[in-house]
Design an enzyme around this catalytic site. Structure first.
Site, PDB file in Angstrom:
ATOM      1  N   LYS C 170      13.719   0.340  -4.914  1.00 50.70           N
ATOM      2  CA  LYS C 170      12.399   0.405  -5.551  1.00 50.70           C
ATOM      3  C   LYS C 170      11.925   1.850  -5.671  1.00 50.70           C
ATOM      4  O   LYS C 170      11.463   2.287  -6.726  1.00 50.70           O
ATOM      5  CB  LYS C 170      11.397  -0.393  -4.702  1.00 50.70           C
ATOM      6  CG  LYS C 170       9.921  -0.295  -5.117  1.00 50.70           C
ATOM      7  CD  LYS C 170       9.602  -1.129  -6.339  1.00 50.70           C
ATOM      8  CE  LYS C 170       8.180  -0.906  -6.860  1.00 50.70           C
ATOM      9  NZ  LYS C 170       7.174  -1.677  -6.125  1.00 50.70           N
ATOM     10  N   LYS C 245       1.307   6.594  -5.240  1.00 52.43           N
ATOM     11  CA  LYS C 245       1.759   6.056  -3.948  1.00 52.43           C
ATOM     12  C   LYS C 245       3.298   6.033  -3.910  1.00 52.43           C
ATOM     13  O   LYS C 245       3.904   6.463  -2.931  1.00 52.43           O
ATOM     14  CB  LYS C 245       1.206   4.643  -3.742  1.00 52.43           C
ATOM     15  CG  LYS C 245       1.719   3.972  -2.463  1.00 52.43           C
ATOM     16  CD  LYS C 245       1.579   2.439  -2.506  1.00 52.43           C
ATOM     17  CE  LYS C 245       2.451   1.781  -1.442  1.00 52.43           C
ATOM     18  NZ  LYS C 245       2.566   0.325  -1.606  1.00 52.43           N
TER      19      LYS C 245
END
Lengths: 296, 296, 296, 296
Positions: C170, C245
């Site tokens: 990811k 983030k």
């Protein structure tokens, strides 16, 4: 005065020795028995834990690698807070993030103690010579109270503001330092490639607007400043991995403050590239090798 | 001495005025009639072309915006080389790339003339006060010969090496300057966001390893240094677009030297971002606005 | 199957709804009573704590903002590990750092449970449509076992390797995404400034070597791709603060791996600059505003 | 048709050969006698100068390393403009800056000729196979007129807009390409360091939002894509020094357009670092060596 001292590494050991020389009574703790023995040989008392080291102490000094170590040393079952008397002040000279310093300040307060963050600049040389600069975060009154202790280890004791601002000062100063050194390295390597003598270029920068500590005191090009690490093979001085740690604190702090840090982030990658190439132990001015290759 | 002077802009005009004050005889040329009239009012002779301005001159001084202008002024049909006597020395104080400076040196030599590159630092303030620093590229003998002329306009005349090295010194110095200013801006904005007083932080950096001209003389945070442009709304000083030009010369020079320029390239983009947002005329220390927003 | 589900935010709520639609029995917990009520209205049972939610569950799914929340939800007195039966598998779909995922894997194992990291891509659209991609870290056997649960929420269930590699996949994918989007934004803005039609430029890139998802599916220039957030004012899509983030996780992971991350670090600063200017809620393709200003 | 062709390098030679195969009559010029002989062996006529090569030609094609070469070939005493008949169209397939392309368009027009910029993508492979993409800048009518010539050398002839926009398309596409490749290299190296299998990671990115030509066709990690240069030691393909040239054009164009180019500037420094370490001849995907060291 009776001082409990935890953390006897490259910086902590000479700092503790200077406190002994200044006439204080020391009880010390470190995970390394050898480090403790060196201090014991100089007159300190060895303790079996941080808790034991601070038992009966009027002051506590901690000098540790990172915030996680400080947290553990303070809060462990056999830690500082478990052994310290009410009202005693903890002086943390570790370089850590400001938020953790503030958290430790509250922890100490909740426990009936006082806390100042007092990171240093000056390196192992300054620690040994007792000429460190201390950047102190805490109330004005607290600052005045810790001065007599700190003056046994340094000569420049600066009040930065409330708890945490000592760390802010350290981090911001070293952000500038990491950036200027990388910039000076780039410029010196460029000047060499373009045919100017490095000493001449250094001399011009040092009397002009490019003047900076990274150029006039610590120039990364060998031979420009006789006393700089670059002139002795980038040994001694301030290690690349330490600069990398401080730039990491700076860019993390910028992230937490919702601010970009373009210059710091790129400088950080340059020192990281050096370190991952195996040069992390060299003085950080060796960043010029990224430009000069094996000549650097 | 009889001097032909071409280029009477923000820098050239006060430099020429100082040559007049020093007792020299000046014949001047500029595309602006008004600029020439100001000099004429002070005692200079107006010329109809660069060729006319240098006719009969013992020295030639050029002060132009970029290499293309110098090339044109030197080589045009009514240019300097067409009007200059054999043996006369051309002093080019423009800031240009070192390769062009070397090319102009060869052009002059082929024509029976001598050439030094002598870019300046000190800004319009130094030009007016006659306190400029000249970075001179040319042989040692040539350097000695131009000193009497340059000392009419500046107080610090530095020999950098062979032709082109004056430009190298200028470019490398300003590369460091552009990088350090961006770094100091980033650190001061970060310190403010993390809760330290800007004057306190400035004071610590200025007595520590972050010390640099961009911090101790020209700090970008308003109020830290009373005499800095930041304290008067980023007016006066060294314009962002000029810094952008110099960083462009630096990164172009790095490209030509087959060297990376990470720090210079990022600093260049930051000043470019400022300029494209309409702040190109502000002092370059206004780069702190990228971090502080409208507060900056 | 009986599933305990903790974390009903923008992603978690539609994921849980799809599990209900797929015929599973759900016991849910979230700090927001309203979020729980929405699920209860659809047939789930509300629980008073994570511990209560997972009591009697055959599977546990967690979908939380950051590693600190996962740690707390797992280890709190009324947390998942306190309520879960031996042998039950915990599926954490939060996006967190790989090291924390591995730590949670060990925590679960020590407790007699199994753990997979299974972060998703596809955004709130994919969560609602049940078309998410799951990147699963855990043994091959564990991967096979969780497929029936995950297939209720997504259509692409990919095995990445051992525990933590789902997070690695990811993070690395989103590192590329953040970099390519910033690069495409820069190139589209440059093309516009140089006079080429944006749709023509987009068309050329999309059939050439510049082809990428950020260009052919999500082009940041308004009007190039009709279905992209750029064409509807940068609303919907993947928020800048979420990209920030993920780039933070990527550069932190690079730091922990002792690798530089030049491209990721600069992209991170660009999204940070956007966010600190107040555009953190816009789709991340709005990074083109840094180049196009108010036009973007 | 009768075509004058100037520039028989790695790209120009196979392009000219394809024109011969398509049945055109060619008169060729190159500084290398050997390059001309190869074409002569295939049926072309050797010329003694650009002027001679274009004498009597109905079309002119130039394929040269940089703008300075095009300028010289066009304007020299024995150059193209000196030998070309009125009304003939010059097709320049060199990759140069858009401003120069526009200047050459005006030069040609002033001389009674027409000019299109038609840079290519597809590399030496595409040049040999006759499958190049041509990005054409010029009026719609001019675009239609040059199609029959270009279709002898490529299969994708794209109209980009007015003169110069062919170069804009090329530069912007390659800006994205240079950035995405550096980003993919960084992510693949990070993934490896964090313990995910490179093929698995590549597979995930190629079906997710990180998908791009640099990943799915030309992945820099050896073994991920069998046909990519990375799998054959970074030989063949698109050389680092060529990417460096194109990123130089991109950042120069951004400078001229008063736009920042953060991503392009950093990517440029990375390829520059590679090149200055001696890897300039390797395929540009070898940029992963900056992260993986000798493994790359």
């Amino acid at each position: 005065m009776k001082i409990g001292f935890v953390g006897l590494g490259h910086m902590g050991a000479p700092m503790a020795l200077n406190l002994l020389k200044a006439g204080h009574t020391l009880s010390v703790f470190d995970l390394s028995e050898q480090a403790m023995q060196t201090l014991a040989d100089a007159g300190a008392t060895k303790a079996a834990s941080p808790k034991a080291a601070v038992s009966g102490a009027e002051w506590v000094v901690t000098m540790l690698p990172a915030a996680a170590h400080v947290r553990s040393v303070l809060t462990a079952e056999d830690g500082v807070l478990a052994g310290i008397a009410k009202g005693v002040t903890i002086i943390d000279s570790s370089t850590i993030d400001p938020a953790s310093a503030r958290e430790f300040g509250k922890l100490a307060q909740a426990h009936g103690n006082r806390f100042v963050d007092a990171p240093v600049s000056g390196g192992t040389g300054g620690a040994t010579a007792g000429t460190l600069t201390f950047m102190v975060g805490g109330s004005a009154e607290l600052y005045e109270s810790v001065k007599p202790v700190l003056s046994g280890m340094g000569k420049n004791i600066v009040h930065c503001g409330d708890t945490g601002t000592g760390q802010v000062a350290k981090i911001c100063n070293n952000l500038v330092l990491g950036v200027t050194m990388a910039g000076v390295a780039e410029a010196m390597a460029l000047g060499e490639a373009l045919g100017i003598d490095a000493k001449v270029l250094g001399g011009i920068m040092n009397t002009s607007t490019g003047r900076c500590w990274s150029s006039d005191t610590y120039n990364p090009f060998p031979g420009v400043i006789e006393t700089a690490p670059s002139t002795r093979g980038y040994t001694g001085g301030f290690g690349t991995d330490l600069m990398l740690k401080d730039l990491g604190l700076a860019t993390d702090a910028a992230k937490s403050a919702h601010l970009p840090a373009f210059m710091g982030a790129i400088a950080q990658q340059l020192y990281q590239a050096m370190s991952s190439q195996g040069d992390g132990k060299l003085d950080f001015s060796a960043v010029i090798k990224l430009y000069r290759g094996t000549k650097g």
